[in-house]
Design an enzyme around this catalytic site. Structure first.
Site, PDB file in Angstrom:
ATOM      1  N   ARG A  33       0.860  -1.181   0.000  1.00  0.00           N
ATOM      2  CA  ARG A  33       0.000   0.000   0.000  1.00  0.00           C
ATOM      3  C   ARG A  33       0.903   1.240   0.000  1.00  0.00           C
ATOM      4  O   ARG A  33       1.923   1.278   0.707  1.00  0.00           O
ATOM      5  CB  ARG A  33      -0.888   0.043   1.255  1.00  0.00           C
ATOM      6  CG  ARG A  33      -2.049  -0.939   1.237  1.00  0.00           C
ATOM      7  CD  ARG A  33      -3.144  -0.552   0.248  1.00  0.00           C
ATOM      8  NE  ARG A  33      -4.273  -1.462   0.265  1.00  0.00           N
ATOM      9  CZ  ARG A  33      -4.419  -2.523  -0.534  1.00  0.00           C
ATOM     10  NH1 ARG A  33      -3.489  -2.808  -1.429  1.00  0.00           N
ATOM     11  NH2 ARG A  33      -5.491  -3.277  -0.470  1.00  0.00           N
TER      12      ARG A  33
ATOM     13  N   HIS B 256      -0.401  -0.458 -10.024  1.00  0.00           N
ATOM     14  CA  HIS B 256      -1.070  -1.413  -9.123  1.00  0.00           C
ATOM     15  C   HIS B 256      -1.417  -2.709  -9.876  1.00  0.00           C
ATOM     16  O   HIS B 256      -2.574  -3.130  -9.930  1.00  0.00           O
ATOM     17  CB  HIS B 256      -2.329  -0.781  -8.508  1.00  0.00           C
ATOM     18  CG  HIS B 256      -2.751  -1.439  -7.218  1.00  0.00           C
ATOM     19  ND1 HIS B 256      -3.169  -0.741  -6.119  1.00  0.00           N
ATOM     20  CD2 HIS B 256      -2.820  -2.739  -6.855  1.00  0.00           C
ATOM     21  CE1 HIS B 256      -3.495  -1.572  -5.140  1.00  0.00           C
ATOM     22  NE2 HIS B 256      -3.273  -2.806  -5.568  1.00  0.00           N
TER      23      HIS B 256
HETATM   24  C1  OXD Z   1      -5.539  -6.279  -2.782  1.00  0.00           C
HETATM   25  C2  OXD Z   1      -5.173  -5.319  -3.833  1.00  0.00           C
HETATM   26  O1  OXD Z   1      -5.552  -5.904  -1.608  1.00  0.00           O
HETATM   27  O2  OXD Z   1      -5.432  -5.621  -5.019  1.00  0.00           O
HETATM   28  O3  OXD Z   1      -5.850  -7.429  -3.112  1.00  0.00           O
HETATM   29  O4  OXD Z   1      -4.625  -4.262  -3.561  1.00  0.00           O
END
Ligand code: OXD
Length: 307
Positions: A222, A270
């Site tokens: 994150r 991401h």
């Molecule tokens: C997850 C994401 O938490 O895709 O799976 O970020």
């Protein structure tokens, strides 16, 4: 059985069809349509109205690995089990992503790319693997898959987690007291930590300065785990040699963010692990069936610790 489905992205119909295929008896309602009394809710970053619109279900399945967004929803009913995806096809993808990043750093591919831009033919000496430790922060299913994928290459491997883990070939460091020695060996720091009040901002100047000079940072967890300005300052000073970043405080990464154009940063949108619908639905359906039989399920979230 009533199931409420609220999905990531726009492929809701694919999620619904996959769920219907494995749970043919279930009555599936897709948010914003709601059954009054869902037995189970499958959600991803749900709006807070979702939980006020229905009775508390028997369990809530998070359609992703990280539950930070779900646990932050103020209307999330208390005392309902929350279950997250634990692998669901993500471990293999993350292992690929990180193995590539580690080998890219170790084989100094950025330096060769720079040399190529200058038409410069200049072999570089081979780096000693003994000084190229890889430290994985967070050592759940995903972190362990990353370590297994790296094992054949012979880098010293270490893991840092809340509780000590015993994995062959991986030195385990546990808790805040052992963070410093862990960081000191991590020429590549791979972050797979969950985002919790304890881990937010953990990769700040204080921790990043403890990495060996010329270290690389790989963040696939994150964005909020990293203090962006501190990372940028250490990259600019050369203390940190490079960063591979897949996750950001704001996503999409704003066009004017300095990460985009930094010569030592690789940005990906991401994608280190896509949420695979068949694999995710298989885990959720298996969990529902176990819960119906009163059996324990994998991925049960401890709300007190936040993952
Ligand atoms: C997850 C994401 O938490 O895709 O799976 O970020």
């Amino acid at each position: 059985m009533n199931v409420l489905l609220q999905t990531p992205g726009t492929d809701t119909e694919l999620w619904r069809a996959a769920l219907a295929a494995v749970l043919p008896e279930a009555r599936i309602m897709v948010w914003p349509d709601v059954p009054a009394d869902p037995d189970y809710a499958l959600v991803w970053r749900p709006p807070s109205e979702l939980f006020t619109a229905v009775e508390a279900p028997k369990a809530i399945f998070n359609l992703g690995a990280g539950v930070d967004a779900l646990l932050a929803v103020p209307t999330l009913p208390a005392d309902v089990p929350v279950i997250r995806l634990t692998d669901a096809g993500m471990a293999e993808q993350m292992a690929e992503y990180v193995t590539f990043a580690v080998l890219h750093a170790y084989r100094e591919m950025h330096a060769y790319a720079a040399q190529q831009r200058e038409s410069r033919w200049q072999p570089r000496p081979r780096l000693a693997k003994s000084g190229f430790g890889v430290g994985v922060m967070g050592f759940g299913v995903l972190g362990q898959a990353i370590a297994s994928s790296l094992a054949p290459f012979g880098f010293p491997l270490a893991a840092w987690s809340r509780a000590r883990k015993s994995t062959a070939g991986v030195t385990s460091f546990a808790g805040t007291n052992e963070l410093s020695p862990f960081l000191a060996m991590a020429k590549v720091l791979v972050c797979t930590l969950p985002l919790t009040p304890e881990t937010a901002g953990i990769l700040d100047a204080g921790t990043l300065m403890q990495l060996p000079p010329g270290a690389h940072v790989v963040n696939i967890a994150r964005g909020e785990l990293v203090v962006d300005a501190d990372l940028l300052a250490l990259l600019d000073s050369g203390q940190i040699a490079g960063a591979t970043l897949d996750v950001f405080r704001a996503e999409p990464l704003p066009a004017d963010h300095p990460f985009w154009h930094h010569p030592r940063i690789t940005v990906t949108p991401h994608v280190s692990a896509a949420t695979l619908i068949p694999d995710s639905i298989a885990q959720v359906a298996a969990g529902i069936m176990r819960l119906e039989e009163g059996l324990p399920v994998t991925g049960r979230v401890d709300r007190m610790v936040g993952y």
